[in-house]
Each structure stands twice: as C-alpha cells, then as structure tokens.
Enzyme design. Structure first.
Site, PDB file in Angstrom:
ATOM      1  CB  CYS A  75     -59.186   3.182  -2.171  1.00  0.00           C
ATOM      2  SG  CYS A  75     -58.818   1.416  -2.242  1.00  0.00           S
ATOM      3  CG  HIS A 157     -68.159   2.587   3.779  1.00  0.00           C
ATOM      4  ND1 HIS A 157     -67.773   1.391   3.216  1.00  0.00           N
ATOM      5  CD2 HIS A 157     -67.162   3.474   3.538  1.00  0.00           C
ATOM      6  CE1 HIS A 157     -66.580   1.540   2.665  1.00  0.00           C
ATOM      7  NE2 HIS A 157     -66.183   2.790   2.846  1.00  0.00           N
ATOM      8  CD  GLU A 206     -64.082  -2.232  -2.566  1.00  0.00           C
ATOM      9  OE1 GLU A 206     -63.766  -1.109  -3.003  1.00  0.00           O
ATOM     10  OE2 GLU A 206     -63.260  -3.123  -2.309  1.00  0.00           O
ATOM     11  CB  CYS A 215     -63.510  -3.037   1.497  1.00  0.00           C
ATOM     12  SG  CYS A 215     -63.979  -1.288   1.288  1.00  0.00           S
ATOM     13  N   GLY A 218     -63.956   0.089   4.202  1.00  0.00           N
ATOM     14  CA  GLY A 218     -65.104  -0.664   4.691  1.00  0.00           C
ATOM     15  C   GLY A 218     -64.852  -1.243   6.069  1.00  0.00           C
TER      16      GLY A 218
END
Length: 271
Positions: A75, A157, A206, A215, A218
């Site tokens: 993260c 992703h 997410e 994110c 992301g």
C-alpha cells in the site's frame, strides 16, 4: 483488551495503525472489519500492523489489511503514513519490509516522503493471471471501457485508459473486475484519464475496499501502464480526488512522492 492506535491519512486515503513491535497481536478477520467499520469501529480504508523487523537494517515489518479483512501485499499511501510515524525522531531515511519486499524511504528537509516502490512487473505470472496473456493489451471489455493493462506494483493492478472519468461507472466496472476469474488473487482496478505527457487523472476501485480518494500503488501502476503505452513520460503528476501524487519512474526503480498526516490517536477494545 484495550489497544492503542494511530489514525493517519494520505490524500484522504485513511488508515488505522497498530504498532505491535513490542506487543505482538494476531488480528482476526472480524477484528479487522470492526476496526475499519465507520459506524461501529474507528473507520478506515485499511488497517496497518507494524511488527518487529525480520531482516537486519530494516526498521519494521509492515502488514496491510483491507477493510473487508483480507490482507494486501502493499500500500503506497499507507507506507508513507508508517514512515511518517517511524521518522518522528529526526530520521531522514529507513527501510521497511512488506509482503511485497523491501521499500527504501527518504524524507526531505521539507518533510516530503519519497518511497522506492521498486520496478513495475508486467509478466503474467507476476500479476498474477490465471494463464499466459498479453498484459499490455488484455481483451477485457465492459460498459464502454476496454483493453486494460495489467501491472504488479507489489500488488496487482488493472488499468483502463478512458477519455473522460466523469462518464465512467467506477463502482459498477470496478466491482465487476475486482474478482474476475483471470485474477486469482483479485485485482485493484484503476481508471486513468491522460491529460498530458506529464499529468494523469486517476480513480481506483481498491481490492477489498472499494472507491477511495487516493491509491499510491494505483498511481504508480497508472504511470507505468501509461508509459508502456507511450501515453506519458516517466515523470508524471497523478491527480486523485484527495490531491496529487508525484511519480518518477527511474531506470533502477519507481519513486512515489506524496503527503502523509496524523489524524488522531486513541485506544479501542478488541473483542
């Protein structure tokens, strides 16, 4: 038992951090869900647990749990929040270990935190996908979006490029592809609108959380995918609902730069 926690946020992406380096704690799925619940708990997108370091020269081992109780490998925004916490004693650099590997982190004199997120991975096995597929041009289509890029930034992703984010049903499309059978570990679903060679607008559904204001991983994935498609350069500002994340994909690794902030601290009874 009562446990101390720290509530943090990075561009609106919020986290409950439990520092368990000296008091190990094993959280159940129901406890994670309770902590993340915005009505009956504290409320957050992810719960972060800081554990004792497992390798020499690392500050800690960090684990990330989604609001639905599942565990995530990485993260980006949460990593910056952990770094903010651990760098309070005038440290300017440290190394964190996660399930995704080692993450070198630096803090500038102005307090800006930069995280080395490693190299993007595009091989189908690294995402992972169910079988060999062209990750730069996947044959997926739904509700007006198509041909996304799959990339791993410590976690999986899927990035769709769209002409206008305001015309995309983020929740409907994101929830459809999050648990798509091609992705055995499920996937984060990003929607990127390229504004220029140096700027992208992004929204991310997410995995295990839903739509969030920002994110970090992301943003890294979107820039990596955009550059691979020759849509942007390697230095890109990613505009998310919570603010801006700066991405610099250098030869040896991809760096993510963005803010992190404390919200409040407290204690909670975990049943």
């Amino acid at each position: 038992m009562n446990f101390s926690f720290i509530k943090t946020q990075a561009l609106g992406n919020d986290f409950v951090i439990l520092d368990q380096r000296h008091h190990p704690l094993t959280l159940s799925e129901s406890q994670i869900k309770m902590l993340a619940d915005r009505r009956s708990g504290i409320g957050c997108d992810q719960v972060i647990v800081i554990e004792e370091p497992r390798r020499p020269k690392t500050a800690a081992f960090v684990r990330f749990f989604n609001a639905n109780g599942s565990e995530s490998e990485a993260c980006g925004n949460g990593t910056r929040c952990v770094a903010l916490l651990l760098m309070q004693e005038d440290e300017t650099s440290l190394m964190l270990e996660t399930m995704a590997g080692l993450l070198p982190i630096h803090r500038s004199a102005a307090g800006v935190i930069s995280v080395n997120m490693g190299q993007p991975k595009f091989d189908w096995q690294d995402i992972p996908l169910d079988r060999p597929r062209n990750t730069l041009d996947l044959s997926l289509r739904y509700q007006g979006v198509s041909k996304p890029v799959a990339v791993n930034m410590g976690n999986p992703h899927l990035v769709f490029f769209v002409a206008d984010l305001n015309q995309v049903s983020i929740a409907k499309i994101g929830s459809k592809f999050e648990c798509h059978p091609w992705f055995p570990r499920h996937v984060n679903v990003g929607f990127a609108q390229v504004l220029s060679n140096q700027q992208i607008r992004l929204k991310v559904w997410e995995r295990g959380v839903g739509l969030t204001p920002a994110c970090g991983s992301g943003a890294c994935a979107a820039v990596a995918a955009a550059h691979k498609r020759s849509l942007t350069g390697r230095q890109v500002s990613v505009l998310v609902d919570g603010g801006t994340i700066e991405i610099d994909w250098q030869k040896e690794s991809l760096w993510m730069v963005g803010p992190a902030a404390f919200a409040f601290t407290g204690k909670i009874n975990l049943k």
